[in-house]
Enzyme design. Structure first.
Site, PDB file in Angstrom:
ATOM      1  N   TYR A  13      19.126 -24.902  -9.509  1.00  0.00           N
ATOM      2  CA  TYR A  13      19.299 -25.920 -10.544  1.00  0.00           C
ATOM      3  C   TYR A  13      18.462 -27.171 -10.292  1.00  0.00           C
ATOM      4  O   TYR A  13      18.472 -28.084 -11.114  1.00  0.00           O
ATOM      5  CB  TYR A  13      20.759 -26.346 -10.610  1.00  0.00           C
ATOM      6  CG  TYR A  13      21.544 -25.650 -11.675  1.00  0.00           C
ATOM      7  CD1 TYR A  13      21.934 -24.337 -11.508  1.00  0.00           C
ATOM      8  CD2 TYR A  13      21.910 -26.305 -12.842  1.00  0.00           C
ATOM      9  CE1 TYR A  13      22.670 -23.689 -12.479  1.00  0.00           C
ATOM     10  CE2 TYR A  13      22.639 -25.663 -13.812  1.00  0.00           C
ATOM     11  CZ  TYR A  13      23.021 -24.357 -13.627  1.00  0.00           C
ATOM     12  OH  TYR A  13      23.752 -23.721 -14.583  1.00  0.00           O
TER      13      TYR A  13
ATOM     14  N   LYS B 284      25.279 -15.343  -1.037  1.00  0.00           N
ATOM     15  CA  LYS B 284      24.688 -14.006  -0.849  1.00  0.00           C
ATOM     16  C   LYS B 284      23.830 -14.097   0.418  1.00  0.00           C
ATOM     17  O   LYS B 284      22.619 -13.842   0.415  1.00  0.00           O
ATOM     18  CB  LYS B 284      23.859 -13.664  -2.100  1.00  0.00           C
ATOM     19  CG  LYS B 284      23.323 -12.270  -2.136  1.00  0.00           C
ATOM     20  CD  LYS B 284      24.364 -11.218  -2.433  1.00  0.00           C
ATOM     21  CE  LYS B 284      23.733  -9.840  -2.433  1.00  0.00           C
ATOM     22  NZ  LYS B 284      24.733  -8.760  -2.433  1.00  0.00           N
TER      23      LYS B 284
ATOM     24  N   ASP C   2      28.873 -10.899  -4.745  1.00  0.00           N
ATOM     25  CA  ASP C   2      29.112  -9.669  -5.508  1.00  0.00           C
ATOM     26  C   ASP C   2      30.505  -9.102  -5.206  1.00  0.00           C
ATOM     27  O   ASP C   2      31.276  -8.775  -6.118  1.00  0.00           O
ATOM     28  CB  ASP C   2      28.019  -8.632  -5.253  1.00  0.00           C
ATOM     29  CG  ASP C   2      27.661  -8.487  -3.785  1.00  0.00           C
ATOM     30  OD1 ASP C   2      28.057  -9.357  -2.978  1.00  0.00           O
ATOM     31  OD2 ASP C   2      27.006  -7.499  -3.411  1.00  0.00           O
TER      32      ASP C   2
ATOM     33  N   ASP D   5      28.304 -22.227 -10.943  1.00  0.00           N
ATOM     34  CA  ASP D   5      28.255 -22.275 -12.397  1.00  0.00           C
ATOM     35  C   ASP D   5      28.855 -20.995 -12.976  1.00  0.00           C
ATOM     36  O   ASP D   5      29.730 -21.020 -13.852  1.00  0.00           O
ATOM     37  CB  ASP D   5      26.784 -22.424 -12.820  1.00  0.00           C
ATOM     38  CG  ASP D   5      26.624 -22.553 -14.306  1.00  0.00           C
ATOM     39  OD1 ASP D   5      27.511 -23.130 -14.944  1.00  0.00           O
ATOM     40  OD2 ASP D   5      25.605 -22.069 -14.839  1.00  0.00           O
TER      41      ASP D   5
END
Ligand code: NAD
Length: 358
Positions: free
Chosen positions: A124, A187, A221, A245
Site C-alpha cells: 500500500y 506469508k 492462507d 485489508d
C-alpha cells in the site's frame, strides 16, 4: 467533562446517517461538543481539494474525530481522501471490531474478533512502476530470470519500526480490553525478508507480554481456511497492510457485513472513528441505509475517551434493536425490497427510544 470531537459527516449516505445518529450518540450520557468539518465531494468546488487544511487542523487540535464515508473521486488529483487523512495524521493502526450481534443475518454466532491492520507501509505504500518504464526494467533486471522484463512492479516495504509499533498496539489493546491472544498473520514462508521480518519483530514484542497475552503465528492462507471453519478460535489479529485489508472484510462478512462493521484509524494521540462502509452513492438521499455501523464506531470512540458506561449503554441499545428485528434496515432482511424494513431515521429513532427507556 465535555469532549470536543471533530465531526466529518462525509458525502453520499454520510450526512443522512450522521444526522439521524447524532441525537442517539448524545443520549448515551457522554457530553460531546461537535466541531463540524466538511470534506469530500461537497467542498471540492469551493476549496479545490476534498481535504481542506481546516479539517486536518481541527483533528490535530481535538485529537479525536468521528467521520462518515467519503467518496474517492475518480481521476481527480487526490488518490483517496481517506488514505490522505490517515497519512497526514500518521494514523498507523487500523482497528476493526468484528462481533456477532444476535439478529444479524450470518452463518455464525458468538464471533468476537479484533483486526489490527498496519496502515502505513507494505504494498500500500504506493511505490509502483508501470510496465515498460525505465525504472520497472531496471528493477526487473535486478530480479534476474525471476522477473519478466516487461512486468509492472510494486514494491513491498516492511520495516522493523512500523512492525514494532503495530504489534505493540495490538498487545496493548489486548491487555487494556482483557483479551487473551494475539495472532500475527503473514506469508513468511514465501516472503522471507519482508513477512519474515514482521514475524521476527512480532515474536520479540510478544516476549514483553509473556504470561499476560498468548502469542501465535499463522500463515495467511491457512488462517483464511481456519477462520471460516472456527472463527471462535481467534481473538486479536495483527497483520501488515494488504493482508489486513482483505482479512478485515473477510471478518466483517463473517459477522454479517457492512451494516454492523465499525472501525477506527489510530495514531499517537489522534484517532479517527468511522464505519467500514463507503458512501453507497446509489442509496444517497433515500433514507434506506443502516446507521448501526456509524453508531458502533461512536461506541468505539466513547471507549477510547474512557466513557465506558456511555459506550456500554449505547452498544446495548443498538444490540437490542437488532435482536428485536422490528425496526431494522433492509440489509437485515432476507431480500433488499422486504416491505418490513425501516429507513435510516426510523432505525436510529428506535435505538434512541431504547436508550431513553433504560
Ligand atoms: P460502499 O460501502 O459504499 O457500498 C457497497 C454496498 O454496500 C452498497 O451499494 C450497499 O448495498 C451496501 N452498504 C454500504 N453501506 C451500507 C449501509 N450503511 N447500510 C446498508 N447497506 C450498505 O462501497 P463502494 O460502492 O465500493 O464505494 C462507494 C464509494 O465509497 C467509493 O467512492 C469508495 O471509494 C468510497 N469508500 C469510502 C470509505 C470511507 O470513507 N472510509 C470506505 C469504503 C468506500
Amino acid at each position: 467533562m465535555a469532549h470536543r470531537v471533530t465531526l466529518i459527516p462525509g458525502d453520499g449516505i454520510g450526512p443522512e446517517i450522521v444526522e439521524a445518529s447524532l441525537p442517539v450518540i448524545e443520549a448515551s450520557g457522554a457530553t460531546i461538543e461537535w466541531e463540524f468539518c466538511k470534506a469530500g465531494l461537497e467542498v471540492m468546488e469551493e476549496h479545490g481539494t476534498p481535504l481542506p487544511e481546516a479539517v486536518l487542523a481541527s483533528l490535530r487540535r481535538n485529537r479525536v474525530g468521528l467521520k462518515g464515508p467519503l467518496t474517492t473521486p475518480i481521476g481527480k488529483g487526490i488518490r483517496s481522501v481517506n488514505v490522505a487523512l490517515r497519512k497526514a495524521l500518521e494514523l498507523y493502526a487500523c482497528l476493526r471490531l468484528c462481533k456477532s450481534y444476535p439478529g444479524v443475518r450470518s452463518r455464525y454466532e458468538g464471533v468476537d474478533i479484533i483486526v489490527v491492520r498496519e496502515n502505513t507501509e507494505d504494498l500500500y505504500a504506493g511505490v509502483e512502476f508501470e510496465a515498460g518504464s525505465e525504472q520497472a526494467r531496471q528493477i526487473a533486471a535486478m530480479g534476474g530470470d525471476k522477473i519478466r522484463p516487461e512486468s509492472a512492479i510494486s514494491i513491498k516495504p516492511i520495516s522493523a519500526v512500523a512492525t514494532h509499533r503495530i504489534v505493540k498496539f495490538a498487545f496493548d489493546y489486548a491487555v487494556a480490553n482483557n483479551r487473551k491472544k494475539v495472532t500475527a498473520i503473514t506469508k513468511a514462508n514465501i516472503m522471507k525478508f519482508t513477512d519474515g521480518l514482521f514475524f521476527q519483530v512480532a515474536g520479540e514484542v510478544a516476549k514483553e507480554y509473556e504470561g499476560k497475552v498468548e502469542y501465535q503465528e499463522a500463515l495467511i492462507d491457512a488462517f483464511c481456511m481456519q477462520v471460516v471453519q472456527r472463527p471462535e478460535n481467534f481473538d486479536v489479529l495483527v497483520l501488515p497492510n494488504l493482508y489486513g485489508d482483505i482479512v478485515s472484510d473477510l471478518c466483517a462478512g463473517i459477522v454479517g457485513g457492512l451494516g454492523v462493521a465499525p472501525g477506527a484509524n489510530i495514531g499517537e494521540g489522534c484517532a479517527l472513528f468511522e464505519p467500514v462502509h463507503g458512501s453507497a452513492p446509489k442509496y444517497t438521499g433515500l433514507n434506506r441505509t443502516n446507521p448501526a455501523a456509524f453508531i458502533l464506531s461512536a461506541v468505539m470512540m466513547l471507549r477510547y475517551l474512557r466513557e465506558t458506561e456511555a459506550a456500554d449503554r449505547l452498544e446495548r441499545a443498538v444490540a437490542a434493536v437488532i435482536a428485536e428485528g422490528k425496526s431494522v434496515t433492509y440489509d437485515f432482511k432476507p431480500t433488499r425490497d422486504d416491505p418490513s424494513a425501516v429507513g435510516t431515521k426510523e432505525m436510529a429513532a428506535a435505538i434512541l427510544a431504547k436508550l431513553q427507556k433504560e
